[in-house]
Design an enzyme around this catalytic site. Structure first.
Site, PDB file in Angstrom:
ATOM      1  N   ALA A   1      42.023 -31.631  25.395  1.00  0.00           N
ATOM      2  CA  ALA A   1      40.855 -32.263  24.987  1.00  0.00           C
ATOM      3  C   ALA A   1      41.518 -32.838  23.327  1.00  0.00           C
ATOM      4  CB  ALA A   1      39.811 -31.343  24.637  1.00  0.00           C
ATOM      5  N   LYS A   2      40.418 -33.825  22.998  1.00  0.00           N
ATOM      6  CA  LYS A   2      40.662 -34.373  21.781  1.00  0.00           C
ATOM      7  C   LYS A   2      41.322 -33.896  20.673  1.00  0.00           C
ATOM      8  CE  LYS A   2      37.678 -38.433  22.261  1.00  0.00           C
ATOM      9  NZ  LYS A   2      36.383 -38.411  22.722  1.00  0.00           N
TER      10      LYS A   2
END
Ligand code: GLU
Length: 484
Positions: free
Chosen positions: A255-256
Site C-alpha cells: 500500500a501507499k
C-alpha cells in the site's frame, strides 16, 4: 491446438497499480511465449468509480512498457466491443438465458438497490435470504409489467460441491452451500464484474485468465456459470499477493505507506521502465536459471506457468534499486544525459551547465534518477567543517602539511587558463611529481578543502572543475586561512 488468448482486464481506476502491471505482464508473457494473442478489455461496469482519463493511463502504460495488445478497444480483432459498458445488451441477453434455463432469477427485494449501488464490483450479497429465488412465474410477470426494479441473481445449487482447477493452486473444491446467490445484473442493467468476466472471457475465446488470488473464492461461482451455459471455462492462473514490509518487520498488502505503488509513481521517482518490468516479473515467478536480469524479449522466451509461485512476494524497494542501477549503467551515455534532464532542473546552474561531465559521475553512482539532486547537494552545503579532516594517516598528512600543499596549489591553480578536468588532473600530477609525492597526498587536501567531505563522487580535479575556478580558489583560500 487452440491459439492461446490471454487478456488484461483492468478497471479504469486512474492509476496502474504494480499488482495490475504484474498481471498484465504475465498475461502478455504467457500469450507471447505461445505465439498467441494478448487482449485488452476495459472493465468499466462500475460507473460510479469512473475516473476521467483513466483509460488513457492504461493505454499509455501498455505502450511505455512494450506490453502491446493485439486486440482492444482501439484494435478490433472481431471480438469487440472491448469496453464492458458498451456490451450491456450482451450481458442482458445471457442473463435472460440463465433465467430460462433455471440458473438465475429475478430479484425484486428492496435492498438490492443499495447493494447494486454500493460501488463494490464484487457485490456483497452474501447472506441474501434468497426470498425471490422461487417466486411464482405470475408474480414475476406482474412485477415486471409494473416496471418494478430488479436485479438478476445466480441460482447457486443448494447442495453438492463445485471444483475447478487452477494452474497454480491445483484443484479447489467448495461446498455449494457456502456460495451466495450473487447478483449478475444490477438494477441499472449493468452486469457485475462477476458475471461480465465469464460472458466476456467466453465470447472473446480467452484461453488463460491471470488474476490476483483474491478472485479464487469467486471462481467456483464462475465455474457454475460456465457449466450452466455449457461452456468450457478458460484456464485460471491465480497470482500470489504483493506485500510490503512494515517498519515493525511484519508484512501486509502493498500500500501507499510502503512507498510508490503505481507504475507512474515509480517512473516519476526515477526508475526505468525496463528495470521495473524486470523486477516485477520476478515478483511471483522464478526462472529456471540462476539469473535475474532479463529483457522483455528474454522473458517471453523463458516464461512458463510452472515458474509461478504460490507464496506471497514482498516488494523490496532496495532490490528494485539494484535492478535499476544495472539498467542505468547499461544506458548509452547520451541517452542517460537526455533522460536525466527532467531530474536536474533544480540543480544549481553551474552544475547544469557542466551536466555533460557531471552526468558521467551520476550515471555510475545513482540507483535512481531522483538520487541526482541528493548526490550533488553536498557541493552547496559547504560550510566550515572539522579541520581534523585534513589529517590523513594513509597519505601521511597532518594539518600543517595539508596547508602547505594548499598554499602551493593556490599559486599553481591561479595561473591555469584551461579549467578542464584533464588539464586539472595534469597540473596536479605535475605538482605531485615535482614534490615526489604519491598522488593521494596532493588530492586529499584539495578535495577536503573544496568539499569538506571524505567521500565524494569523483576526485579532486573533478570537484575543482565542477565548482569552477573562482569558487574553487575561494574555498581553498578559506581553508588556508582556517588552517593557520
Ligand atoms: N477488472 C478486474 C480488476 O481490475 C479484473 C480481474 C480479472 O482480471 O479478472 O481487478
Amino acid at each position: 491446438m487452440k491459439e492461446v488468448r490471454s487478456r488484461f482486464a483492468p478497471s479504469p481506476t486512474g492509476y496502474m497499480h504494480i499488482g495490475n502491471l504484474r498481471t498484465a505482464l504475465y498475461e502478455y508473457l504467457l500469450a507471447k511465449h505461445e505465439g498467441g494473442k494478448f487482449i485488452l478489455r476495459i472493465e468499466d461496469t462500475d460507473q460510479k468509480r469512473y475516473v476521467e482519463g483513466a483509460t488513457q493511463i492504461i493505454y499509455d502504460t501498455l505502450k511505455q512498457t512494450g506490453l502491446i495488445h493485439d486486440e482492444g478497444p482501439d484494435k478490433d480483432g472481431g471480438y469487440g466491443p472491448y469496453v464492458q459498458s458498451e456490451r450491456k445488451d450482451i450481458y442482458k441477453k445471457y442473463a435472460l438465458k440463465l433465467i430460462d434455463s433455471g440458473h438465475a432469477y429475478y430479484c425484486f427485494c428492496a435492498n438490492h438497490k443499495e447493494e447494486a449501488d454500493s460501488g463494490e464490483e464484487t457485490v456483497q450479497t452474501y447472506g441474501y435470504n434468497r426470498k425471490c429465488r422461487n417466486l411464482p412465474k405470475d408474480v414475476v410477470e406482474k412485477n415486471l409489467s409494473e416496471g418494478k426494479s430488479y436485479v438478476i441473481r445466480q441460482k447457486v445449487p443448494l447442495d453438492g460441491t463445485t471444483t475447478f482447477h487452477d494452474e497454480v493452486y491445483g484443484d479447489i473444491t467448495v461446498e455449494n452451500n457456502s456460495l451466495d446467490d450473487q447478483i449478475l445484473l444490477k438494477s441499472d442493467g449493468m452486469p457485475t464484474y462477476n458475471f461480465a468476466n465469464v460472458v466476456d472471457d467466453h465470447l472473446m475465446e480467452i484461453t488463460h485468465v491471470v488474476r490476483g488470488k483474491e478472485y479464487i473464492s469467486s471462481t467456483p461461482k464462475y465455474q457454475l456459470l460456465y457449466e450452466a451455459f455449457g461452456w468450457q471455462p478458460p484456464k485460471t492462473v491465480h497470482l500470489s499477493t504483493i506485500m510490503g514490509q512494515n517498519p515493525d518487520g511484519t508484512v501486509s498488502k502493498l500500500a501507499k505507506r510502503h512507498g510508490a505503488v503505481s507504475f507512474a509513481q515509480l517512473v516519476e521517482n526515477g526508475y526505468l521502465v525496463d528495470a521495473i518490468l524486470n523486477y516485477i516479473a520476478l515478483l511471483g515467478w522464478s526462472p529456471k536459471q540462476e539469473r535475474e536480469v532479463f529483457s522483455l524479449q528474454e522473458l517471453v522466451e523463458i516464461f512458463n506457468i510452472d515458474g509461478i509461485v504460490k507464496t506471497n512476494a514482498i516488494f523490496d524497494y532496495k532490490k528494485l534499486d539494484w535492478f535499476n542501477q544495472i539498467y542505468i549503467q547499461k544506458m548509452a551515455h547520451d541517452e542517460f544525459v537526455k533522460y536525466s534532464q527532467k531530474y536536474i532542473v533544480n540543480l544549481p546552474d553551474y552544475l547544469k551547465q557542466k551536466w555533460e561531465f557531471a552526468s558521467t559521475l551520476a550515471q555510475s553512482r545513482i540507483n535512481k534518477f531522483s538520487d541526482i539532486q541528493e548526490m550533488f547537494a553536498f557541493l552547496d552545503q559547504y560550510d566550515d567543517f572539522d579541520l581534523d579532516l585534513f589529517e590523513n594517516k594513509k597519505n601521511k598528512l597532518d594539518k600543517a602539511q595539508s596547508r602547505e600543499i594548499l598554499v602551493d596549489l593556490e599559486e599553481v591553480l591561479k595561473n591555469i587558463k584551461n579549467w578542464e578536468v584533464d588539464n586539472l588532473n595534469q597540473v596536479l600530477q605535475d605538482y605531485t611529481n615535482l614534490k615526489e609525492y604519491k598522488i593521494g597526498k596532493t588530492m586529499w587536501p584539495v578535495r577536503i578543502a573544496v568539499t569538506g567531505q571524505i567521500i565524494t563522487p569523483g576526485g579532486g580535479a573533478e570537484m575543482l572543475y565542477l565548482l569552477g575556478k573562482d569558487e574553487a580558489l575561494r574555498r581553498i583560500n578559506r581553508q588556508i586561512e582556517r588552517l593557520k
